[in-house]
Motif scaffolding. Structure first.
Motif, PDB file in Angstrom:
ATOM      1  N   ASP A  15      20.928  43.324 -43.176  1.00 59.17           N
ATOM      2  CA  ASP A  15      21.169  42.447 -44.330  1.00 59.17           C
ATOM      3  C   ASP A  15      22.438  41.626 -44.151  1.00 59.17           C
ATOM      4  O   ASP A  15      22.478  40.439 -44.469  1.00 59.17           O
ATOM      5  CB  ASP A  15      21.254  43.252 -45.631  1.00 59.17           C
ATOM      6  CG  ASP A  15      19.913  43.831 -46.048  1.00 59.17           C
ATOM      7  OD1 ASP A  15      18.864  43.336 -45.587  1.00 59.17           O
ATOM      8  OD2 ASP A  15      19.916  44.798 -46.838  1.00 59.17           O
ATOM      9  N   PHE A  16      23.484  42.261 -43.636  1.00 55.86           N
ATOM     10  CA  PHE A  16      24.741  41.555 -43.401  1.00 55.86           C
ATOM     11  C   PHE A  16      24.533  40.426 -42.389  1.00 55.86           C
ATOM     12  O   PHE A  16      25.021  39.311 -42.573  1.00 55.86           O
ATOM     13  CB  PHE A  16      25.819  42.518 -42.914  1.00 55.86           C
ATOM     14  CG  PHE A  16      27.094  41.827 -42.524  1.00 55.86           C
ATOM     15  CD1 PHE A  16      27.971  41.377 -43.503  1.00 55.86           C
ATOM     16  CD2 PHE A  16      27.408  41.608 -41.198  1.00 55.86           C
ATOM     17  CE1 PHE A  16      29.143  40.724 -43.151  1.00 55.86           C
ATOM     18  CE2 PHE A  16      28.570  40.957 -40.844  1.00 55.86           C
ATOM     19  CZ  PHE A  16      29.441  40.516 -41.821  1.00 55.86           C
ATOM     20  N   LEU A  74      25.162  36.523 -43.074  1.00 55.95           N
ATOM     21  CA  LEU A  74      26.135  35.786 -42.271  1.00 55.95           C
ATOM     22  C   LEU A  74      25.526  34.494 -41.728  1.00 55.95           C
ATOM     23  O   LEU A  74      26.139  33.423 -41.804  1.00 55.95           O
ATOM     24  CB  LEU A  74      26.643  36.661 -41.120  1.00 55.95           C
ATOM     25  CG  LEU A  74      27.673  36.034 -40.190  1.00 55.95           C
ATOM     26  CD1 LEU A  74      28.977  35.778 -40.929  1.00 55.95           C
ATOM     27  CD2 LEU A  74      27.909  36.940 -38.990  1.00 55.95           C
ATOM     28  N   ILE A  75      24.322  34.584 -41.213  1.00 61.58           N
ATOM     29  CA  ILE A  75      23.639  33.400 -40.672  1.00 61.58           C
ATOM     30  C   ILE A  75      23.360  32.390 -41.777  1.00 61.58           C
ATOM     31  O   ILE A  75      23.604  31.184 -41.622  1.00 61.58           O
ATOM     32  CB  ILE A  75      22.352  33.820 -39.935  1.00 61.58           C
ATOM     33  CG1 ILE A  75      22.719  34.601 -38.660  1.00 61.58           C
ATOM     34  CG2 ILE A  75      21.488  32.607 -39.601  1.00 61.58           C
ATOM     35  CD1 ILE A  75      21.562  35.301 -38.003  1.00 61.58           C
ATOM     36  N   LYS A  76      22.891  32.865 -42.925  1.00 59.42           N
ATOM     37  CA  LYS A  76      22.577  31.982 -44.046  1.00 59.42           C
ATOM     38  C   LYS A  76      23.839  31.315 -44.609  1.00 59.42           C
ATOM     39  O   LYS A  76      23.863  30.100 -44.832  1.00 59.42           O
ATOM     40  CB  LYS A  76      21.874  32.773 -45.150  1.00 59.42           C
ATOM     41  CG  LYS A  76      21.483  31.951 -46.345  1.00 59.42           C
ATOM     42  CD  LYS A  76      20.797  32.814 -47.400  1.00 59.42           C
ATOM     43  CE  LYS A  76      20.499  32.009 -48.642  1.00 59.42           C
ATOM     44  NZ  LYS A  76      19.892  32.825 -49.681  1.00 59.42           N
ATOM     45  N   ILE A  77      24.879  32.096 -44.835  1.00 63.12           N
ATOM     46  CA  ILE A  77      26.122  31.547 -45.375  1.00 63.12           C
ATOM     47  C   ILE A  77      26.746  30.568 -44.373  1.00 63.12           C
ATOM     48  O   ILE A  77      27.243  29.511 -44.757  1.00 63.12           O
ATOM     49  CB  ILE A  77      27.104  32.681 -45.741  1.00 63.12           C
ATOM     50  CG1 ILE A  77      26.568  33.430 -46.966  1.00 63.12           C
ATOM     51  CG2 ILE A  77      28.504  32.143 -46.007  1.00 63.12           C
ATOM     52  CD1 ILE A  77      27.280  34.730 -47.255  1.00 63.12           C
TER      53      ILE A  77
END
Length: 103
Positions: free
Chosen positions: A32-33, A37-40
């Motif tokens: 999930d992290f 991270l990729i999305k943000i």
């Protein structure tokens, strides 16, 4: 108490993080992290690829500085040109000081 609101900010000169690895010294699931991270990163102008590898660490060695250093050296030997090595630390471990001073 200060704060920094970065919700609508983008990097002036966006970076590309293509070659990166997750070294998970904790017993936490990082999926999930990683996705967050990729999305943000994308929302802020960073191009972050999927990690090249997710390297778990046997939790019985959480406080074995020699084993942690050995594994970190193995990672750097295997992946010569990393853009990022993301180390997930357990809540209580000597690993923080090792990671902080190794690179």
């Amino acid at each position: 108490k200060g704060s920094w609101n970065h919700q609508n900010l983008k990097f002036n000169k966006p970076a590309i993080i293509k070659n990166w690895v997750i070294f998970n010294i904790s017993d936490k699931n990082t999926k999930d992290f990683e996705e967050s991270l990729i999305k943000i990163g994308k929302n802020h102008g960073l191009a972050i690829s999927m990690p090249l590898d997710r390297i778990p660490f046997d939790k019985k060695f959480f406080n074995d500085d020699k084993k942690i250093k050995e594994q970190l050296k193995n990672i750097f030997n295997k992946y010569k040109k990393l853009d990022l090595l993301l180390v997930i630390l357990p809540d209580k471990s000597i690993a923080y000081n090792i990671v902080k001073t190794l690179g």
